[in-house]
Design a protein around this motif. Structure first.
Motif, short mmCIF file in Angstrom:
data_model
loop_
_atom_site.label_atom_id
_atom_site.label_comp_id
_atom_site.label_asym_id
_atom_site.label_seq_id
_atom_site.Cartn_x
_atom_site.Cartn_y
_atom_site.Cartn_z
N LEU A 20 0.88 -1.12 0.02
CA LEU A 20 -0.01 0.05 -0.17
C LEU A 20 0.97 1.30 0.02
CD1 LEU A 20 -2.95 1.06 0.36
CD2 LEU A 20 -2.78 0.98 2.65
N ALA A 21 0.66 2.01 -0.92
CA ALA A 21 1.61 3.30 -1.02
C ALA A 21 0.45 4.60 -0.77
CB ALA A 21 1.95 3.59 -2.57
N ILE A 22 0.65 5.06 0.51
CA ILE A 22 -0.12 6.25 1.13
C ILE A 22 0.46 7.38 0.85
CG2 ILE A 22 -1.53 6.85 2.84
CD1 ILE A 22 -1.05 4.12 3.88
N LEU A 64 2.65 18.74 -9.22
CA LEU A 64 4.08 18.52 -9.57
C LEU A 64 4.34 17.36 -10.35
CD1 LEU A 64 4.88 18.80 -5.68
CD2 LEU A 64 5.56 20.59 -7.49
N PRO A 65 5.01 17.43 -11.39
CA PRO A 65 5.37 16.35 -12.67
C PRO A 65 5.96 15.25 -11.89
CG PRO A 65 5.69 18.69 -13.46
CD PRO A 65 5.59 18.87 -11.98
N LYS A 66 6.95 15.64 -10.92
CA LYS A 66 7.58 14.47 -10.24
C LYS A 66 6.48 13.90 -9.23
CE LYS A 66 12.18 16.61 -9.87
NZ LYS A 66 13.51 17.06 -9.26
N ALA A 67 5.57 14.20 -8.72
CA ALA A 67 4.46 13.74 -8.02
C ALA A 67 3.88 12.80 -8.73
CB ALA A 67 3.69 14.66 -7.16
N LEU A 68 3.40 13.32 -10.40
CA LEU A 68 2.89 12.20 -11.03
C LEU A 68 3.67 11.12 -11.19
CD1 LEU A 68 1.34 15.01 -13.44
CD2 LEU A 68 -0.13 13.75 -12.16
N GLU A 81 2.93 7.13 -10.63
CA GLU A 81 3.00 6.33 -11.69
C GLU A 81 3.92 5.14 -11.31
OE1 GLU A 81 1.99 4.34 -15.12
OE2 GLU A 81 1.00 5.93 -14.24
N LYS A 82 5.08 5.27 -10.77
CA LYS A 82 6.13 4.44 -10.26
C LYS A 82 5.58 3.30 -9.56
CE LYS A 82 10.32 3.92 -7.40
NZ LYS A 82 11.23 4.52 -6.47
N HIS A 83 4.75 3.80 -8.42
CA HIS A 83 4.17 2.83 -7.60
C HIS A 83 2.86 1.82 -8.33
CE1 HIS A 83 5.75 3.36 -3.39
NE2 HIS A 83 5.89 4.71 -3.95
N ILE A 141 -2.58 2.41 -4.33
CA ILE A 141 -2.49 3.73 -4.18
C ILE A 141 -3.43 4.23 -3.41
CG2 ILE A 141 -1.73 5.91 -5.27
CD1 ILE A 141 -0.07 3.55 -5.92
N MET A 142 -3.33 5.05 -2.70
CA MET A 142 -4.49 5.89 -1.93
C MET A 142 -3.64 7.22 -1.33
SD MET A 142 -5.16 3.89 1.59
CE MET A 142 -6.56 4.59 1.79
#
Length: 217
Positions: free
Chosen positions: A3-5, A90-94, A98-100, A107-108
């Motif tokens: 789980l990636a929170i 933030l592009p890096k956040a997107l 996507e990496k996760h 993802i949540m």
């Protein structure tokens, strides 16, 4: 499958959507400018200090929602997304989200901000599962009151544990990304706490506990 929170405000976006929604209402003349802006700013300072009365704040934030129809609110939010949120995504956040996803993680988002403001932002990131403070709705309109436990500080842990039980999930291998010391209760709970553009209190705690810190800006 882990789980990636993610926290939302000042983590996935370069600003606080709750505060910015107040700024939007003031700018558009939908609320009394002077009194609303001053109160909004005061609550935001309390949040940064870690002494926010979440119930008082949410009643303040939910009151304007209670005065409008859902149709009007949704029209306002579309404007808000374009003018206030898109510029701070933030592009890096997107890329991180996507990496996760590519890793097969669930993802949540878990955010203290109410779900009216945040759910569309989560969907902008392609994240359908979001836990936020819920505004009470009766007869198709917001009442101005909170429904259930607000997702703030320990409230994030309470709501997440409820979700885990309901969905048969665990925190084995879990991540939590956040900028705020208010999120320490949940950061301490996951296997991989990660500080993102952290505030001073959280960065100090992270350094003393060997937590990784990163920037998405």
């Amino acid at each position: 499958m882990a789980l990636a929170i993610f926290d939302l405000d000042n983590t996935l976006i370069a600003g606080d959507s709750d505060y910015l929604w107040g700024e939007f209402l003031v700018q558009k003349g939908y609320v009394d400018a002077d009194s609303f802006a001053e109160t909004n700013a005061g609550f935001y300072e309390d949040y940064k200090k870690g002494c926010l009365d979440i119930y008082a704040y949410q009643r303040f934030a939910l009151k304007p929602l209670s005065e409008q129809t859902m149709e009007t609110l949704n029209e306002w939010h579309q404007q808000f997304m374009v003018e206030f949120i898109e510029p701070i995504i933030l592009p890096k956040a997107l890329e991180l989200v996507e990496k996760h996803k590519q890793q097969g993680d669930d993802i949540m988002i878990v955010t203290a901000t109410n779900t009216f403001i945040t759910r569309p932002i989560g969907l902008r990131f392609g994240i359908e599962t979001l836990l936020g403070t819920e505004g009470e709705i009766k007869d198709g309109r917001y009442t101005g009151e909170i429904a259930g436990t607000p997702t703030f500080q320990e409230g994030k842990v309470i709501r997440l544990n409820e979700w885990l039980r309901e969905n048969g999930k665990t925190l084995s291998g879990s991540y939590f990304y956040s900028d705020s010391h208010n999120d320490l209760p949940l950061l301490k709970l996951v296997d991989y706490p990660i500080v993102v553009d952290g505030d001073d209190k959280l960065l100090a705690y992270a350094e003393s506990n060997n937590w990784p810190a990163m920037s998405l800006r």
